[in-house]
Design an enzyme around this catalytic site. Structure first.
Site, PDB file in Angstrom:
ATOM      1  N   ASP A   1      81.624 -44.391  93.767  1.00  0.00           N
ATOM      2  CA  ASP A   1      80.322 -44.194  93.125  1.00  0.00           C
ATOM      3  C   ASP A   1      79.285 -44.435  94.218  1.00  0.00           C
ATOM      4  O   ASP A   1      79.277 -45.492  94.858  1.00  0.00           O
ATOM      5  CB  ASP A   1      80.174 -45.213  91.982  1.00  0.00           C
ATOM      6  CG  ASP A   1      79.064 -44.838  91.018  1.00  0.00           C
ATOM      7  OD1 ASP A   1      78.186 -44.043  91.381  1.00  0.00           O
ATOM      8  OD2 ASP A   1      79.077 -45.373  89.885  1.00  0.00           O
TER       9      ASP A   1
ATOM     10  N   ASP B   1      72.699 -40.350  91.973  1.00  0.00           N
ATOM     11  CA  ASP B   1      73.842 -41.163  91.574  1.00  0.00           C
ATOM     12  C   ASP B   1      74.977 -40.200  91.246  1.00  0.00           C
ATOM     13  O   ASP B   1      74.799 -39.293  90.432  1.00  0.00           O
ATOM     14  CB  ASP B   1      73.405 -41.968  90.337  1.00  0.00           C
ATOM     15  CG  ASP B   1      74.407 -43.020  89.893  1.00  0.00           C
ATOM     16  OD1 ASP B   1      75.473 -43.138  90.505  1.00  0.00           O
ATOM     17  OD2 ASP B   1      74.105 -43.717  88.899  1.00  0.00           O
TER      18      ASP B   1
ATOM     19  N   HIS C   1      72.579 -42.488  82.226  1.00  0.00           N
ATOM     20  CA  HIS C   1      71.252 -43.100  82.201  1.00  0.00           C
ATOM     21  C   HIS C   1      70.206 -42.173  82.767  1.00  0.00           C
ATOM     22  O   HIS C   1      70.531 -41.253  83.534  1.00  0.00           O
ATOM     23  CB  HIS C   1      71.287 -44.398  83.025  1.00  0.00           C
ATOM     24  CG  HIS C   1      71.972 -44.237  84.360  1.00  0.00           C
ATOM     25  ND1 HIS C   1      71.294 -43.919  85.509  1.00  0.00           N
ATOM     26  CD2 HIS C   1      73.291 -44.297  84.701  1.00  0.00           C
ATOM     27  CE1 HIS C   1      72.154 -43.817  86.505  1.00  0.00           C
ATOM     28  NE2 HIS C   1      73.378 -44.029  86.055  1.00  0.00           N
TER      29      HIS C   1
ATOM     30  N   HIS D   1      68.281 -47.082  86.832  1.00  0.00           N
ATOM     31  CA  HIS D   1      68.634 -47.023  85.414  1.00  0.00           C
ATOM     32  C   HIS D   1      67.368 -47.048  84.563  1.00  0.00           C
ATOM     33  O   HIS D   1      66.913 -48.095  84.131  1.00  0.00           O
ATOM     34  CB  HIS D   1      69.583 -48.163  85.029  1.00  0.00           C
ATOM     35  CG  HIS D   1      70.935 -48.010  85.651  1.00  0.00           C
ATOM     36  ND1 HIS D   1      71.303 -48.659  86.812  1.00  0.00           N
ATOM     37  CD2 HIS D   1      71.991 -47.239  85.318  1.00  0.00           C
ATOM     38  CE1 HIS D   1      72.535 -48.296  87.146  1.00  0.00           C
ATOM     39  NE2 HIS D   1      72.985 -47.442  86.252  1.00  0.00           N
TER      40      HIS D   1
ATOM     41  N   GLU E   1      77.902 -39.998  83.065  1.00  0.00           N
ATOM     42  CA  GLU E   1      79.073 -40.566  83.728  1.00  0.00           C
ATOM     43  C   GLU E   1      80.146 -41.036  82.755  1.00  0.00           C
ATOM     44  O   GLU E   1      80.206 -42.192  82.388  1.00  0.00           O
ATOM     45  CB  GLU E   1      78.694 -41.672  84.713  1.00  0.00           C
ATOM     46  CG  GLU E   1      77.787 -42.761  84.216  1.00  0.00           C
ATOM     47  CD  GLU E   1      77.498 -43.783  85.338  1.00  0.00           C
ATOM     48  OE1 GLU E   1      78.390 -44.064  86.160  1.00  0.00           O
ATOM     49  OE2 GLU E   1      76.379 -44.316  85.365  1.00  0.00           O
TER      50      GLU E   1
ATOM     51  N   GLU F   1      80.820 -38.410  87.717  1.00  0.00           N
ATOM     52  CA  GLU F   1      79.375 -38.521  87.463  1.00  0.00           C
ATOM     53  C   GLU F   1      78.580 -37.537  88.290  1.00  0.00           C
ATOM     54  O   GLU F   1      78.906 -37.271  89.444  1.00  0.00           O
ATOM     55  CB  GLU F   1      78.902 -39.948  87.809  1.00  0.00           C
ATOM     56  CG  GLU F   1      77.392 -40.141  87.649  1.00  0.00           C
ATOM     57  CD  GLU F   1      76.923 -41.559  87.958  1.00  0.00           C
ATOM     58  OE1 GLU F   1      77.603 -42.265  88.713  1.00  0.00           O
ATOM     59  OE2 GLU F   1      75.859 -41.937  87.427  1.00  0.00           O
TER      60      GLU F   1
HETATM   61 CO    CO Z   1      75.184 -43.969  87.311  1.00  0.00          CO
END
Ligand code: CO
Length: 298
Positions: free
Chosen positions: A85, A96, A156, A164, A189, A284
């Site tokens: 990640d 992200d 998010h 976030h 995700e 994600e």
């Molecule tokens: Co994330």
């Protein structure tokens, strides 16, 4: 979002996506996690970007927030499921993204299902789409493969400065009928597991984020405080980054962080593990919600 530079975000996103493919190729059995994380972070820096957060390399029943320690001797196991990640950042523009690498006999179907759940969820995205409908689709896909989504993790919103932001995108139908807004930036995700679908906090704690600027007492904490402010700002950082910036003084850095945690200057992000020891995979992407669908950024 007014004055939001979507082109800049897309540039950051392209680098994140490249870094993620690089990261997938950088994983091989017996390699040290600390070397892998350092290589990935260096790759992002060499393109002229910062990190949205420290590279996470979470293994098997760890779902998220495992980043190597300063002198981490842990290596990639012969049969393991590794979630990568990561996110590149430029100024206040964050991305992200995540993928899973299955080494040896590590359960590749689990990742296939996660990637499929992500694609199915993305195909539903448009302005006005309710977040629980996306969650329902993720759960449906997970169940069709015989797995469970992790219910207490989810996607998010991503704001400027903020990894976030406001909106939460569940990995199951949680009844939240908040609608996606045109022009908003979100990360979806799905985390899928062979366990019951719940994560709890584990012992490994290496990621922190500044949340307040109360001046600490001790010399070492003041030194750490000033490094955190100038180098990491309010973005998540790794203990290994701080130790490096403090000249390798591991004990001083750990003492400093303990004091900063105690006075409430830092938020800790401990490793999250599946409650029943189930194996976890994750996929994600960051995307921009448009009127009729979305634009994938990573
Ligand atoms: Co994330």
């Amino acid at each position: 979002m007014m004055n939001f530079d979507y082109e800049k975000l897309k540039t950051v996103g392209r680098t994140s996506a490249k870094a993620l493919s690089y990261a997938q190729s950088a994983i091989s059995p017996d390699k040290k996690l600390s070397d892998i994380a350092a290589d990935i972070e260096k790759y992002i820096e060499e393109q002229g970007f910062s990190q949205s957060f420290p590279v996470n390399l979470s293994i098997d029943n760890e779902a998220a927030h495992y980043t190597p320690t300063f002198n981490d001797q842990r290596t990639v196991g012969k049969d393991s499921v590794i979630k990568i990640d990561l996110g590149a950042r430029k100024d206040t523009y964050l991305t992200d993204c995540a993928a899973t690498v299955c080494v040896g006999s590590g359960d590749n179907r689990l990742y296939e299902a996660s990637a499929k759940a992500l694609n199915n969820a993305i195909s539903l995205v448009r302005s006005g789409r309710k977040v629980n409908e996306i969650g329902r689709e993720i759960e449906k896909t997970a169940v069709s493969y015989g797995f469970k989504p992790i219910r207490n993790l989810g996607g998010h919103g991503i704001g400027e400065h903020e990894l976030h932001a406001d909106i939460f995108i569940p990995n199951f139908d949680n009844g939240d009928n908040t609608a996606l807004a045109e022009g908003s930036v979100i990360a979806i995700e799905p985390f899928l597991t062979t366990g019951i679908g719940q994560v709890i906090e584990g012992d490994h704690l290496q990621i922190f984020q500044a949340i307040s600027d109360r001046m600490p007492r001790s010399l070492e904490a003041r030194e750490a405080f000033s490094i955190i402010n100038s180098e990491f700002s309010t973005y998540p950082f790794a203990m290994r980054w701080l130790i490096k910036s403090m000249g390798g003084a591991e004990f001083r850095a750990r003492k400093a962080v303990a004091e900063l945690l105690q006075i409430g200057d830092l938020e800790p992000f401990p490793v999250l593990v599946e409650k029943t020891g189930g194996i976890v995979a994750q996929a994600e992407k960051t995307l921009i919600v448009t009127k009729d669908s979305c634009e994938i950024v990573t």
